[in-house]
Design a protein around this motif. Structure first.
Motif, PDB file in Angstrom:
ATOM      1  N   GLU A 282       0.729  -1.298  -0.069  1.00  0.00           N
ATOM      2  CA  GLU A 282      -0.036   0.065   0.068  1.00  0.00           C
ATOM      3  C   GLU A 282       0.912   1.178   0.070  1.00  0.00           C
ATOM      4  OE1 GLU A 282      -0.284  -2.606   1.819  1.00  0.00           O
ATOM      5  OE2 GLU A 282      -2.148  -2.860   2.977  1.00  0.00           O
TER       6      GLU A 282
ATOM      7  N   ALA B 281      -5.363   3.320   2.022  1.00  0.00           N
ATOM      8  CA  ALA B 281      -4.337   3.005   1.438  1.00  0.00           C
ATOM      9  C   ALA B 281      -4.128   3.401   0.064  1.00  0.00           C
ATOM     10  CB  ALA B 281      -3.984   1.569   1.427  1.00  0.00           C
ATOM     11  N   TYR B 282      -5.410   3.329  -0.730  1.00  0.00           N
ATOM     12  CA  TYR B 282      -5.080   3.532  -2.328  1.00  0.00           C
ATOM     13  C   TYR B 282      -5.915   5.040  -2.709  1.00  0.00           C
ATOM     14  CZ  TYR B 282      -3.057  -0.758  -2.657  1.00  0.00           C
ATOM     15  OH  TYR B 282      -2.000  -1.704  -2.622  1.00  0.00           O
TER      16      TYR B 282
END
Ligand code: SF4
Ligand code: FES
Length: 235
Positions: A103, A211-212
């Protein structure tokens, strides 16, 4: 008497305030010294040795060595960069760092240093250790597979958040960060905005479901190499 100290770094004439470490004094003069366990606002501990320079011909950790007047410092040399490469390669080999699926790819200091130092593959065999993941907390996890034992989270919790909630357990290659509760992270007072969470330079401490948010390719080090902020005077 002047409060400034004069020194050279890789031949460049520099000046910095008394009381600065070599790493800070170099940064004041637009010179980046690679580092990992050092973080601004935290007490330096000199544990990773990535910041090794030569001061008057002797190896020293730039983050813990005070600047002295007239010092002759070497930083960007083949010998020192190869030492740094060896340390970074060792960290990659002794953990489980799978950059394409991590991540933190693109905002990880370990990965960014590897790119900066032109590392293609570790010279050491991968150890593939078995490490634990603490996912007990509703919004934060610690993945021991990616921990480089820099101690930044432990120091940030204590020094910036005022919480003794993280520490190291184990010895040698088995050292790992652990929450100070038998229930793991779920049992301690930690939240996503805590400095200890932001202090992790790699993908070991992650806030869940975030995380994204920044797409891969648009992250901190995707466009700008680590250290460029220091070299451009923007740090
Ligand atoms: S969890 Fe992150 S900040 Fe803490 S010691 Fe490991 S790598 Fe460093
Ligand atoms: S940054 Fe200086 S020893 Fe780690």
């Amino acid at each position: 008497m002047s409060d400034k100290l004069g020194f050279t770094i890789d031949g460049k004439e520099c000046e910095a305030d008394k009381g600065r470490s070599i790493l800070e004094a170099a940064a004041d003069n637009g010179v980046y010294i690679p580092h990992l366990c050092f973080m601004k606002k935290l007490r330096p501990v000199g544990s990773c040795r990535v910041c090794t320079i030569k001061a008057n011909g002797r190896n020293a950790a730039a983050c813990t060595t005070p600047l002295a007047d007239g010092m002759v410092i070497e930083n960007n040399t083949d010998e020192l960069n190869d030492l740094r490469r060896a340390i970074i390669e060792m960290l990659f080999a002794e953990g489980n760092h799978f950059c394409p699926s991590c991540e933190r790819s693109g905002s990880c200091e370990l990965q960014a240093l590897a790119y900066r130092l032109n590392i293609m593959a570790p010279r050491f065999p991968y150890m593939f250790p078995l490490r634990k993941l603490d996912a007990t907390h509703k919004s934060i996890f610690i993945d021991g597979n990616r921990c480089i034992q820099c101690g930044r989270c432990v120091r940030a919790a204590s020094e910036l958040d005022g919480k003794e909630i993280l520490g190291f357990i184990g010895r040698g290659g088995k050292v790992r960060v652990k929450a100070s509760s038998t229930r793991g992270l779920a049992g301690v007072d930690i939240s996503p905005n805590d400095e200890c969470v932001k202090a992790c330079p790699v993908g070991s401490i992650i806030v869940k479901e975030t995380a994204y948010r920044v797409p891969i390719g648009q992250r901190q080090y995707d466009a700008t190499p680590i250290g460029a902020d220091v070299e451009s005077g923007k740090a």
